[in-house]
Design a protein around this motif. Structure first.
Motif, PDB file in Angstrom:
ATOM      1  N   PRO A  42      -1.539  13.640  10.702  1.00  0.00           N
ATOM      2  CA  PRO A  42      -2.966  13.287  10.592  1.00  0.00           C
ATOM      3  C   PRO A  42      -3.736  13.765  11.811  1.00  0.00           C
ATOM      4  CG  PRO A  42      -1.616  11.448   9.906  1.00  0.00           C
ATOM      5  CD  PRO A  42      -0.671  12.480  10.461  1.00  0.00           C
ATOM      6  N   GLY A  43      -4.914  14.299  11.563  1.00  0.00           N
ATOM      7  CA  GLY A  43      -5.721  14.881  12.621  1.00  0.00           C
ATOM      8  C   GLY A  43      -5.460  16.342  12.858  1.00  0.00           C
ATOM      9  N   GLY A  44      -4.415  16.873  12.225  1.00  0.00           N
ATOM     10  CA  GLY A  44      -4.068  18.275  12.402  1.00  0.00           C
ATOM     11  C   GLY A  44      -4.935  19.202  11.574  1.00  0.00           C
ATOM     12  N   SER A  45      -4.621  20.493  11.693  1.00  0.00           N
ATOM     13  CA  SER A  45      -5.411  21.536  11.029  1.00  0.00           C
ATOM     14  C   SER A  45      -4.506  22.511  10.297  1.00  0.00           C
ATOM     15  CB  SER A  45      -6.234  22.308  12.068  1.00  0.00           C
ATOM     16  OG  SER A  45      -7.104  21.457  12.784  1.00  0.00           O
ATOM     17  N   LEU A  46      -5.035  23.098   9.254  1.00  0.00           N
ATOM     18  CA  LEU A  46      -4.388  24.188   8.533  1.00  0.00           C
ATOM     19  C   LEU A  46      -5.465  25.126   8.024  1.00  0.00           C
ATOM     20  CD1 LEU A  46      -1.734  22.377   6.268  1.00  0.00           C
ATOM     21  CD2 LEU A  46      -1.233  23.916   8.173  1.00  0.00           C
ATOM     22  N   ARG A  47      -5.102  26.384   7.834  1.00  0.00           N
ATOM     23  CA  ARG A  47      -6.003  27.328   7.184  1.00  0.00           C
ATOM     24  C   ARG A  47      -5.292  27.926   5.976  1.00  0.00           C
ATOM     25  NH1 ARG A  47      -8.902  32.950   9.148  1.00  0.00           N
ATOM     26  NH2 ARG A  47      -6.765  33.753   8.918  1.00  0.00           N
ATOM     27  N   LEU A  48      -5.874  27.714   4.821  1.00  0.00           N
ATOM     28  CA  LEU A  48      -5.358  28.285   3.587  1.00  0.00           C
ATOM     29  C   LEU A  48      -6.044  29.622   3.307  1.00  0.00           C
ATOM     30  CD1 LEU A  48      -5.320  25.158   1.254  1.00  0.00           C
ATOM     31  CD2 LEU A  48      -3.619  25.893   2.950  1.00  0.00           C
ATOM     32  N   SER A  49      -5.297  30.540   2.730  1.00  0.00           N
ATOM     33  CA  SER A  49      -5.835  31.840   2.338  1.00  0.00           C
ATOM     34  C   SER A  49      -5.616  32.057   0.851  1.00  0.00           C
ATOM     35  CB  SER A  49      -5.157  32.974   3.111  1.00  0.00           C
ATOM     36  OG  SER A  49      -5.369  32.854   4.501  1.00  0.00           O
ATOM     37  N   CYS A  50      -6.580  32.697   0.223  1.00  0.00           N
ATOM     38  CA  CYS A  50      -6.484  33.074  -1.191  1.00  0.00           C
ATOM     39  C   CYS A  50      -6.795  34.560  -1.280  1.00  0.00           C
ATOM     40  CB  CYS A  50      -7.456  32.264  -2.035  1.00  0.00           C
ATOM     41  SG  CYS A  50      -7.548  32.762  -3.775  1.00  0.00           S
ATOM     42  N   ALA A  51      -5.766  35.357  -1.506  1.00  0.00           N
ATOM     43  CA  ALA A  51      -5.929  36.803  -1.637  1.00  0.00           C
ATOM     44  C   ALA A  51      -6.143  37.152  -3.101  1.00  0.00           C
ATOM     45  CB  ALA A  51      -4.703  37.522  -1.089  1.00  0.00           C
ATOM     46  N   ALA A  52      -7.241  37.831  -3.384  1.00  0.00           N
ATOM     47  CA  ALA A  52      -7.617  38.143  -4.756  1.00  0.00           C
ATOM     48  C   ALA A  52      -7.522  39.626  -5.031  1.00  0.00           C
ATOM     49  CB  ALA A  52      -9.044  37.666  -5.026  1.00  0.00           C
ATOM     50  N   SER A  53      -7.175  39.967  -6.259  1.00  0.00           N
ATOM     51  CA  SER A  53      -7.183  41.356  -6.697  1.00  0.00           C
ATOM     52  C   SER A  53      -7.638  41.408  -8.147  1.00  0.00           C
ATOM     53  CB  SER A  53      -5.799  41.988  -6.547  1.00  0.00           C
ATOM     54  OG  SER A  53      -4.845  41.299  -7.328  1.00  0.00           O
ATOM     55  N   GLY A  54      -8.153  42.573  -8.538  1.00  0.00           N
ATOM     56  CA  GLY A  54      -8.547  42.770  -9.927  1.00  0.00           C
ATOM     57  C   GLY A  54      -9.868  42.149 -10.320  1.00  0.00           C
ATOM     58  N   LEU A  55     -10.682  41.760  -9.357  1.00  0.00           N
ATOM     59  CA  LEU A  55     -11.960  41.174  -9.713  1.00  0.00           C
ATOM     60  C   LEU A  55     -13.120  41.953  -9.113  1.00  0.00           C
ATOM     61  CD1 LEU A  55     -12.947  39.628  -6.942  1.00  0.00           C
ATOM     62  CD2 LEU A  55     -11.507  37.793  -7.779  1.00  0.00           C
ATOM     63  N   THR A  56     -14.264  41.808  -9.749  1.00  0.00           N
ATOM     64  CA  THR A  56     -15.507  42.403  -9.261  1.00  0.00           C
ATOM     65  C   THR A  56     -16.267  41.325  -8.498  1.00  0.00           C
ATOM     66  OG1 THR A  56     -15.603  43.871 -11.186  1.00  0.00           O
ATOM     67  CG2 THR A  56     -17.637  43.566  -9.920  1.00  0.00           C
ATOM     68  N   LEU A  57     -16.612  41.604  -7.259  1.00  0.00           N
ATOM     69  CA  LEU A  57     -17.183  40.576  -6.400  1.00  0.00           C
ATOM     70  C   LEU A  57     -18.427  39.940  -6.999  1.00  0.00           C
ATOM     71  CD1 LEU A  57     -16.787  42.244  -2.876  1.00  0.00           C
ATOM     72  CD2 LEU A  57     -15.331  40.520  -3.950  1.00  0.00           C
ATOM     73  N   ASP A  58     -19.275  40.723  -7.651  1.00  0.00           N
ATOM     74  CA  ASP A  58     -20.526  40.188  -8.189  1.00  0.00           C
ATOM     75  C   ASP A  58     -20.302  39.220  -9.348  1.00  0.00           C
ATOM     76  OD1 ASP A  58     -22.609  43.174  -7.720  1.00  0.00           O
ATOM     77  OD2 ASP A  58     -22.017  41.563  -6.355  1.00  0.00           O
ATOM     78  N   ASP A  59     -19.130  39.250  -9.948  1.00  0.00           N
ATOM     79  CA  ASP A  59     -18.895  38.481 -11.176  1.00  0.00           C
ATOM     80  C   ASP A  59     -18.177  37.158 -10.956  1.00  0.00           C
ATOM     81  OD1 ASP A  59     -18.129  41.451 -13.172  1.00  0.00           O
ATOM     82  OD2 ASP A  59     -20.045  40.554 -12.556  1.00  0.00           O
ATOM     83  N   TYR A  60     -17.730  36.913  -9.724  1.00  0.00           N
ATOM     84  CA  TYR A  60     -16.839  35.772  -9.534  1.00  0.00           C
ATOM     85  C   TYR A  60     -17.230  34.867  -8.378  1.00  0.00           C
ATOM     86  CZ  TYR A  60     -13.497  37.541 -12.894  1.00  0.00           C
ATOM     87  OH  TYR A  60     -12.898  37.955 -14.052  1.00  0.00           O
ATOM     88  N   ALA A  61     -16.826  33.637  -8.542  1.00  0.00           N
ATOM     89  CA  ALA A  61     -16.757  32.668  -7.457  1.00  0.00           C
ATOM     90  C   ALA A  61     -15.292  32.279  -7.295  1.00  0.00           C
ATOM     91  CB  ALA A  61     -17.587  31.430  -7.802  1.00  0.00           C
ATOM     92  N   ILE A  62     -14.963  31.847  -6.102  1.00  0.00           N
ATOM     93  CA  ILE A  62     -13.613  31.360  -5.835  1.00  0.00           C
ATOM     94  C   ILE A  62     -13.706  29.898  -5.423  1.00  0.00           C
ATOM     95  CG2 ILE A  62     -11.573  31.522  -4.369  1.00  0.00           C
ATOM     96  CD1 ILE A  62     -11.752  33.842  -6.248  1.00  0.00           C
TER      97      ILE A  62
END
Length: 128
Positions: free
Chosen positions: A14-34
């Motif tokens: 508790p009180g700690g930190s983490l950074r999650l990453s989501c690597a995406a492929s095959g999508l058009t930036l204008d068409d999506y939200a993550i």
């Protein structure tokens, strides 16, 4: 075909930190939200924070505001979730989803079933 790969989960006190990453492929930036969603044992999947890739509009659920920050690096096709001040109740499997960019981010986060694609999930465990 959109593919999402999460990484960065783990065990933290508790009180700690983490950074999650989501690597995406095959999508058009204008068409999506993550979106980042989480699911604890016996509970429904809930929205944590969402970002529209084109303009960076974001939303975060009240329970994580001030502790979690979502961001994107479009050059790397990666969305991050920086988590600080973690609490035991943050323990869950965290998933990233790809949803419609034309939704408001609050609506998308509230409707994870509208995601068009999901990653495999990454476990976050906050223990004392």
């Amino acid at each position: 075909q959109v593919q999402l790969v999460e990484s960065g989960g783990g065990l933290v006190q508790p009180g700690g930190s983490l950074r999650l990453s989501c690597a995406a492929s095959g999508l058009t930036l204008d068409d999506y939200a993550i979106g980042w969603f989480r699911q604890a044992p016996g509970k429904e999947r809930e929205g944590v924070s969402c970002i529209r890739l084109s303009d960076g509009s974001t939303y975060a659920t009240n329970s994580v505001k001030g502790r979690f920050t979502i961001s994107r690096d479009n050059a790397k096709n990666t969305v991050y979730l920086q988590m600080i001040s973690l609490k035991p109740e943050d323990t869950a499997v965290y998933y990233c989803g790809a949803g419609p960019a034309y939704y408001s981010m609050s609506y998308y986060c509230a409707n994870p079933a509208d995601s068009r694609s999901w990653g495999q999930g990454t476990q976050v465990t906050v223990f004392s």
